[in-house]
Structure formats: C-alpha cells, structure tokens
Write an enzyme that holds these catalytic residues in place. Structure first.
Site, mmCIF file in Angstrom:
data_model
loop_
_atom_site.group_PDB
_atom_site.id
_atom_site.type_symbol
_atom_site.label_atom_id
_atom_site.label_comp_id
_atom_site.label_asym_id
_atom_site.label_seq_id
_atom_site.Cartn_x
_atom_site.Cartn_y
_atom_site.Cartn_z
ATOM 1 N N HIS A 75 0.867 -1.174 0.000
ATOM 2 C CA HIS A 75 0.000 0.000 0.000
ATOM 3 C C HIS A 75 0.911 1.234 0.000
ATOM 4 O O HIS A 75 2.014 1.189 0.546
ATOM 5 C CB HIS A 75 -0.835 -0.053 1.283
ATOM 6 C CG HIS A 75 -1.924 0.966 1.403
ATOM 7 N ND1 HIS A 75 -1.675 2.266 1.753
ATOM 8 C CD2 HIS A 75 -3.266 0.869 1.253
ATOM 9 C CE1 HIS A 75 -2.825 2.927 1.814
ATOM 10 N NE2 HIS A 75 -3.806 2.098 1.518
ATOM 11 N N ASP A 152 2.978 -4.678 8.066
ATOM 12 C CA ASP A 152 1.752 -3.903 7.927
ATOM 13 C C ASP A 152 0.572 -4.882 8.040
ATOM 14 O O ASP A 152 0.301 -5.656 7.116
ATOM 15 C CB ASP A 152 1.775 -3.206 6.554
ATOM 16 C CG ASP A 152 0.458 -2.535 6.223
ATOM 17 O OD1 ASP A 152 -0.521 -2.695 6.978
ATOM 18 O OD2 ASP A 152 0.412 -1.852 5.180
ATOM 19 N N GLN A 155 -4.562 -5.272 6.641
ATOM 20 C CA GLN A 155 -5.534 -6.151 5.986
ATOM 21 C C GLN A 155 -5.571 -7.543 6.599
ATOM 22 O O GLN A 155 -6.315 -8.397 6.135
ATOM 23 C CB GLN A 155 -5.211 -6.272 4.491
ATOM 24 C CG GLN A 155 -5.440 -4.991 3.723
ATOM 25 C CD GLN A 155 -6.908 -4.627 3.611
ATOM 26 O OE1 GLN A 155 -7.783 -5.497 3.628
ATOM 27 N NE2 GLN A 155 -7.198 -3.352 3.507
ATOM 28 N N LYS A 178 -10.122 -1.116 10.226
ATOM 29 C CA LYS A 178 -10.000 -2.357 9.450
ATOM 30 C C LYS A 178 -10.558 -3.548 10.212
ATOM 31 O O LYS A 178 -10.756 -4.616 9.651
ATOM 32 C CB LYS A 178 -8.532 -2.636 9.112
ATOM 33 C CG LYS A 178 -7.852 -1.551 8.334
ATOM 34 C CD LYS A 178 -8.429 -1.409 6.953
ATOM 35 C CE LYS A 178 -7.597 -0.437 6.144
ATOM 36 N NZ LYS A 178 -8.284 -0.042 4.921
ATOM 37 N N CYS A 316 -4.841 2.601 -3.647
ATOM 38 C CA CYS A 316 -3.612 3.108 -3.001
ATOM 39 C C CYS A 316 -2.484 2.090 -3.103
ATOM 40 O O CYS A 316 -1.687 1.926 -2.171
ATOM 41 C CB CYS A 316 -3.838 3.466 -1.532
ATOM 42 S SG CYS A 316 -5.120 4.669 -1.284
HETATM 43 N N1 PLP Z 1 -1.816 -0.813 4.548
HETATM 44 C C1 PLP Z 1 -2.761 -1.556 3.960
HETATM 45 C C2 PLP Z 1 -2.420 -2.937 3.502
HETATM 46 C C3 PLP Z 1 -4.049 -1.038 3.806
HETATM 47 O O1 PLP Z 1 -4.991 -1.765 3.219
HETATM 48 C C4 PLP Z 1 -4.328 0.279 4.262
HETATM 49 C C5 PLP Z 1 -5.655 0.885 4.080
HETATM 50 O O2 PLP Z 1 -6.383 0.573 3.194
HETATM 51 C C6 PLP Z 1 -3.305 0.995 4.877
HETATM 52 C C7 PLP Z 1 -2.068 0.426 4.999
HETATM 53 C C8 PLP Z 1 -3.512 2.395 5.385
HETATM 54 O O3 PLP Z 1 -4.384 2.390 6.456
HETATM 55 P P1 PLP Z 1 -4.875 3.761 7.119
HETATM 56 O O4 PLP Z 1 -5.398 4.604 5.993
HETATM 57 O O5 PLP Z 1 -5.944 3.328 8.068
HETATM 58 O O6 PLP Z 1 -3.716 4.372 7.805
#
Ligand code: PLP
Length: 362
Positions: A75, A152, A155, A178, A316
């Site tokens: 992401h 991270d 997900q 999430k 993203c």
């Molecule tokens: N990492 C992953 C794999 C994600 O799916 C997302 C959000 O969709 C994020 C990071 C970023 O999360 P946040 O916008 O809640 O900080």
C-alpha cells in the site's frame, strides 16, 4: 459518561476514562499476543504507525548508503514514508518482486537482503490482490541479515489470528477501522528493546516526565510516543470491536471466510470477459478483477445501484496493479458479515454486466 482526559487528574471521571483507555490497550495487546501493554502505542492508524517508525527508528538507524526493503505488494502508506526517509538520509529503497500469481519471489527477496539492509517493511495481506505473505519466513530471512522488520497488518487483523511473538516481527501495525472499530485510531506494536532505544517523534504533554527550559526527560514507552491528548473514545471503541471479533473467534472467522472466498472465486470464473488479477497461493479478504469493455469505475457504479459495495480504483497500491498491467481494478472484499447469498448477488450482477459487452461502444 466518561468524557475526561486520561492520566492527568484525580477526579472520578478521569479515573474511569483512564481505566477504559488502558483496558483497551490491554485488549490490543491480547489481540496481537504482544508480551506487555507497554509494547502497544496508540496512533491514528497504520499510516501514522509507519510514519512513526520511519521518523523515529529510521532517522536514528538508517544512514547514507543504507537500504530499506519493501515488496511490490505494498500500500502507498508502506512505500511513501520509507521513500521520504531514504531521500532525507541518502538511503536506497528497494522492492522485492512478485511472480505472476502475486506471491513474493522469496529467492529474489533474499537476494535484496545484505548488511546494508536496515529495515524490511512488508504487508501481511495485500489490500489489492489478497495475497497472504509468508511473514514468519520473511522475518526470519531479514533477521538473518541483521535487518529489523515492520509488518503492515492493516488487511490481516480482521481476517486471521495474529501472534506478533510467533511471527517475531519487530513492529506490527494496524488501523481500528480495518477491524470494525472507529476511524482515526490504530496501534503500533514494537519490541520493547526497539521502543526503548527510539527517540520520541513528537514532543508535548503526556510524553514527558520532567521539563525545564534546558531539557526534557521523557516517559518510558508507550507514553514516550503519545504526545498530546489522544483519541480516547476511539481507542475504547477499538477495544469494543476487538471484544466483538474475539467473541466470534478469529480462527472461526478465518475458516468461514476461506470458504466464502473460494465460493466467490468459483463464481467469478464463470463470468465471461472477467479476468482475475492475481491468483496468490494463500488469499485473504480481497479479490481484484477487470471486466472486458467495462471501465472499472462504471462497474463500481453499476454494482452500487444493486446495493453491492466494491472498491473501484487503484486501491492506493499503484505499483502492484501496474505490475499486472492495470491502472485500476474492481475489488470486492469479503468479511465475516458476508454470506454466500451476497456472493450470488455479486456474480448474478456481473453476469448481467458481462452480457452488455459488445453493446457499450467502448
Ligand atoms: N496498509 C494496507 C495494507 C491497507 O490496506 C491500508 C488501508 O487501506 C493501509 C495500509 C492504510 O491504512 P490507514 O489509511 O488506516 O492508515
């Protein structure tokens, strides 16, 4: 009923608010199987957690000529903070490639690791393809080369049990929304040895033990990283969300969703003109696809008219979509509240859209 700042006053409301806030931290600890509450730092979400580590740990430990490794699956929030760090300190960002299924090529990943690799940051589950990465193996390889690892978990947390000690991750991050909690709150888990050695990244109230005009003495983790008033009610809300999923059982959720995803994949393969993007060996949550002669955004709008909510866009995660030759995809994602009937409705709607191909003049 408990609206008060935490840790700051002797009155009853403040005590109740503090208890609720710290009880929620303990719920996050248990949820991740972290060793102690002190290893859990409240943040705004995954993005802020990664920025915290990049700024605090990164500026102290990554220098000119060093390397940071991510994967092609990330992401943007697990790319951009590292890119910013690397350009600031003169380090290099390197990305481990994936194969045509969307699985990380482990031999290529290992080739990227060397004594200059300071930290590896990769996703537990890809938000674009649904790939579940072999976290334990990737952590082990990074550690063998002396690198730290940030995982991270944005997900992963709603789809499977997570045990940060079994994974041996140095940092693990996720967002409350999430896992069905509020937006604007999330958590950073860090090994105590790392958190203790890291400098604060923001200064202010709550994170200090003593302040004079000449110097400040900081609190120990986690308060050292929690300057100012946090989003207290949202942290408590995240604790409630964790209670909710744990009552159902993360292992039960994982097993249920596994069946649902396979059912959805079977159905999607029957839709003429539909191409699945990525076919990872292990998948959780998301499936990406494109439909011939249909713009991705139009599929999203058409499905929305039938009451079906999917993401349509770049999610993203532009580098991984481009790896598969797309700028955008349609992405249904499945969670514990979805049913086989939901899948049937999606597949039936897609069959109707597919039947319109050839008449759309695209
Ligand atoms: N990492 C992953 C794999 C994600 O799916 C997302 C959000 O969709 C994020 C990071 C970023 O999360 P946040 O916008 O809640 O900080």
């Amino acid at each position: 009923r408990e609206n008060s700042n935490v840790h700051r006053a002797a009155h009853a409301l403040a005590a109740r608010s503090t208890d609720a806030f710290e009880a929620a931290r303990e719920k996050v600890r248990r949820f991740l199987n972290a060793p102690s509450d002190e290893t859990i730092v409240w943040v705004r979400g995954t993005t802020e957690a990664i920025n915290l580590v990049a700024c605090s740990w990164g500026r102290r430990n990554v220098g000119e000529g060093d390397e940071v490794v991510v994967t092609n699956l990330e992401h943007h929030s697990n790319i951009v903070p590292w890119q910013m760090l690397c350009s600031e300190v003169g380090a290099k960002l390197r990305a481990a490639p994936v194969d045509d299924r969307g699985d990380v090529l482990l031999d290529e990943y290992e080739k990227l690791l060397n004594p200059r690799t300071r930290i590896v940051a990769f996703t537990h589950v890809s938000n674009a393809l649904g790939t579940v990465t072999p976290v334990r193996d990737m952590v082990e390889m990074a550690h063998r080369h002396g690198a730290r690892v940030l995982v991270d978990g944005a997900q992963a947390v709603s789809h499977m049990p997570v045990d940060v000690q079994a994974l041996d991750a140095d940092f693990y991050v996720f967002s409350g929304h999430k896992v069905f909690g509020p937006t604007g709150v999330g958590a950073l888990y860090g090994k105590m040895t790392e958190l203790e050695a890291m400098p604060p990244w923001q200064g202010g109230g709550s994170m200090i033990r003593d302040v004079t005009f000449e110097r400040s003495i900081f609190q120990d983790p986690p308060e050292k990283f929690e300057a100012g008033t946090g989003t207290i009610a949202d942290a408590v809300g995240l604790g409630a969300a964790i209670d909710y999923v744990e009552q159902i059982g993360m292992a039960n959720i994982a097993a249920y969703e596994h069946g649902l995803l396979n059912y959805a994949l079977e159905g999607l393969r029957t839709v003429p003109g539909l191409t699945l993007v990525g076919s990872p060996r292990e998948r959780a949550g998301a499936i990406s696809f494109v439909l011939d002669e249909w713009r991705v955004e139009d599929v999203g709008v058409a499905l929305s008219r039938e009451g079906i909510a999917v993401r349509a866009g770049h999610h993203c995660a532009q580098p991984i979509l481009r790896r598969f030759g797309h700028e955008t995809t349609v992405r249904p994602s499945f969670a514990l509240y979805n049913t086989p009937e939901d899948v049937d409705a999606l597949i039936a709607a897609l069959h109707r859209l597919s039947a319109e191909r050839g008449k759309r003049g695209l």
